[in-house]
Enzyme design. Structure first.
Site, mmCIF file in Angstrom:
data_model
loop_
_atom_site.group_PDB
_atom_site.id
_atom_site.type_symbol
_atom_site.label_atom_id
_atom_site.label_comp_id
_atom_site.label_asym_id
_atom_site.label_seq_id
_atom_site.Cartn_x
_atom_site.Cartn_y
_atom_site.Cartn_z
ATOM 1 N N HIS A 1 -57.133 8.634 -5.657
ATOM 2 C CA HIS A 1 -58.299 9.056 -4.885
ATOM 3 C C HIS A 1 -58.345 10.587 -4.769
ATOM 4 O O HIS A 1 -59.421 11.165 -4.633
ATOM 5 C CB HIS A 1 -58.251 8.408 -3.501
ATOM 6 C CG HIS A 1 -59.452 8.674 -2.651
ATOM 7 N ND1 HIS A 1 -60.734 8.378 -3.045
ATOM 8 C CD2 HIS A 1 -59.566 9.231 -1.404
ATOM 9 C CE1 HIS A 1 -61.587 8.716 -2.092
ATOM 10 N NE2 HIS A 1 -60.902 9.247 -1.091
ATOM 11 N N HIS B 1 -65.513 15.937 -1.726
ATOM 12 C CA HIS B 1 -64.565 14.863 -2.026
ATOM 13 C C HIS B 1 -64.582 13.845 -0.895
ATOM 14 O O HIS B 1 -64.533 14.203 0.276
ATOM 15 C CB HIS B 1 -63.147 15.429 -2.180
ATOM 16 C CG HIS B 1 -62.076 14.383 -2.216
ATOM 17 N ND1 HIS B 1 -61.122 14.231 -1.231
ATOM 18 C CD2 HIS B 1 -61.831 13.391 -3.117
ATOM 19 C CE1 HIS B 1 -60.327 13.228 -1.521
ATOM 20 N NE2 HIS B 1 -60.734 12.697 -2.655
ATOM 21 N N SER B 2 -64.679 12.565 -1.244
ATOM 22 C CA SER B 2 -64.566 11.459 -0.287
ATOM 23 C C SER B 2 -65.562 11.650 0.858
ATOM 24 O O SER B 2 -66.769 11.684 0.616
ATOM 25 C CB SER B 2 -63.116 11.364 0.203
ATOM 26 O OG SER B 2 -62.855 10.124 0.807
ATOM 27 N N LEU B 3 -65.102 11.791 2.119
ATOM 28 C CA LEU B 3 -66.036 11.992 3.226
ATOM 29 C C LEU B 3 -66.931 13.194 2.965
ATOM 30 O O LEU B 3 -68.141 13.142 3.223
ATOM 31 C CB LEU B 3 -65.265 12.201 4.541
ATOM 32 C CG LEU B 3 -66.098 12.647 5.738
ATOM 33 C CD1 LEU B 3 -67.136 11.606 6.117
ATOM 34 C CD2 LEU B 3 -65.209 12.984 6.933
#
Length: 287
Positions: free
Chosen positions: A262, A100-102
């Site tokens: 997000h 997820h994300s980073l």
């Protein structure tokens, strides 16, 4: 799904804390959280992911993992080697990466740079590192250097968990339940309340980032199947035009856009887990 088990892994740069959930005999899945999150990011979704052997880590500087030594930095490229060190410590020659994300950005680049270790990518709100305008490179470099030369400030004492949850909700939109899961793993008790466990150096701006041409070249080099879960509305750092152009670089890709924040995987765990489980069943090899 079996009860979660907490354990640690020794790597070259420090001790990494991890949660293990699921079926130890199932497909091997390494879950990588977003910036300033931790392994608890995947707890809501874990019961919906089927019979997989899921290991979710706290990346160095996050959650209950150790901080890197003084004088060093949390460089993107170094985190890539942390992930490979974790795979080695687990004894996994290959695994499916869930990010997820980073964590998704890191998983993307690991798949490009060490394709023999990655069976598939399931990415949530990330496809490579965030885009950035190269014409701001000098300004970014100066801010990064100045930020590291300032004297460190004293850690803030947070009076109670509710205050910490409110602070986290102000930083990024998500449900209160999701914020509480992340916050509770990232707090340590001190006199007068709590302090964040996460390393303040994580807030330092990076000295430089990859240009978009490099990111797209990495994406084109990925051999394994890729699943992308994107939230609608999209965050400013993952806009649909860039997302779609990057997605077109993949050899084998599947995309689902789901209404949410997000942290859509925490707010709508069953809805996000469904295409991920189907993807692993229909596309991904079992090691």
């Amino acid at each position: 799904m079996s009860a979660q088990r907490e354990f640690t892994l020794d790597t070259a740069r420090g001790r990494i804390a991890a949660l293990r959930l699921g079926n130890p005999s199932g497909p091997k899945v390494l879950a990588l959280h977003g910036w300033l999150d931790n392994a608890a990011s995947f707890l809501p979704m874990a019961p919906h992911l089927g019979e997989v052997d899921l290991v979710a880590i706290d990346m160095l500087g996050h959650g209950t993992s150790t901080h890197i030594p003084a004088g060093y930095d949390y460089a993107f490229v170094d985190w890539l080697h942390d992930i490979l060190d974790v795979l080695d410590a687990l004894g996994w020659s290959q695994a499916h990466l869930l990010g997820h994300s980073l964590g998704g950005a890191l998983a993307t680049v690991v798949a490009a740079g060490a394709p023999e270790r990655v069976l598939s990518l399931a990415l949530i709100e990330a496809l490579g590192p965030p885009p950035w305008p190269g014409e701001q490179a000098a300004e970014r470099l100066r801010k990064a250097i100045a930020g590291r030369r300032k004297p460190a400030s004293l850690p803030r004492v947070i009076p109670d968990i509710a205050t910490a949850v409110r602070a986290r909700l102000q930083a990024t939109e998500k449900s209160e339940a999701a914020a509480r899961l992340l916050v509770e793993r990232n707090l340590k008790p001190v006199e007068g309340g709590y302090q964040w466990r996460s390393d303040p150096r994580l807030m330092w701006p990076s000295h430089m980032r990859a240009e978009e041409v490099s990111v797209r070249n990495w994406l084109a080099a990925i051999d394994c199947p890729v699943l992308l879960i994107a939230a609608d509305p999209a965050p400013v750092y993952f806009q649909p035009n860039i997302r779609n152009e990057r997605f077109a670089c993949l050899k084998s890709g599947e995309m689902h856009v789901i209404p949410g924040t997000h942290h859509v995987h925490m707010d709508k765990p069953a809805e996000v887990a469904a295409p991920i489980s189907a993807f692993w069943t229909s596309h991904a090899k079992v090691p």
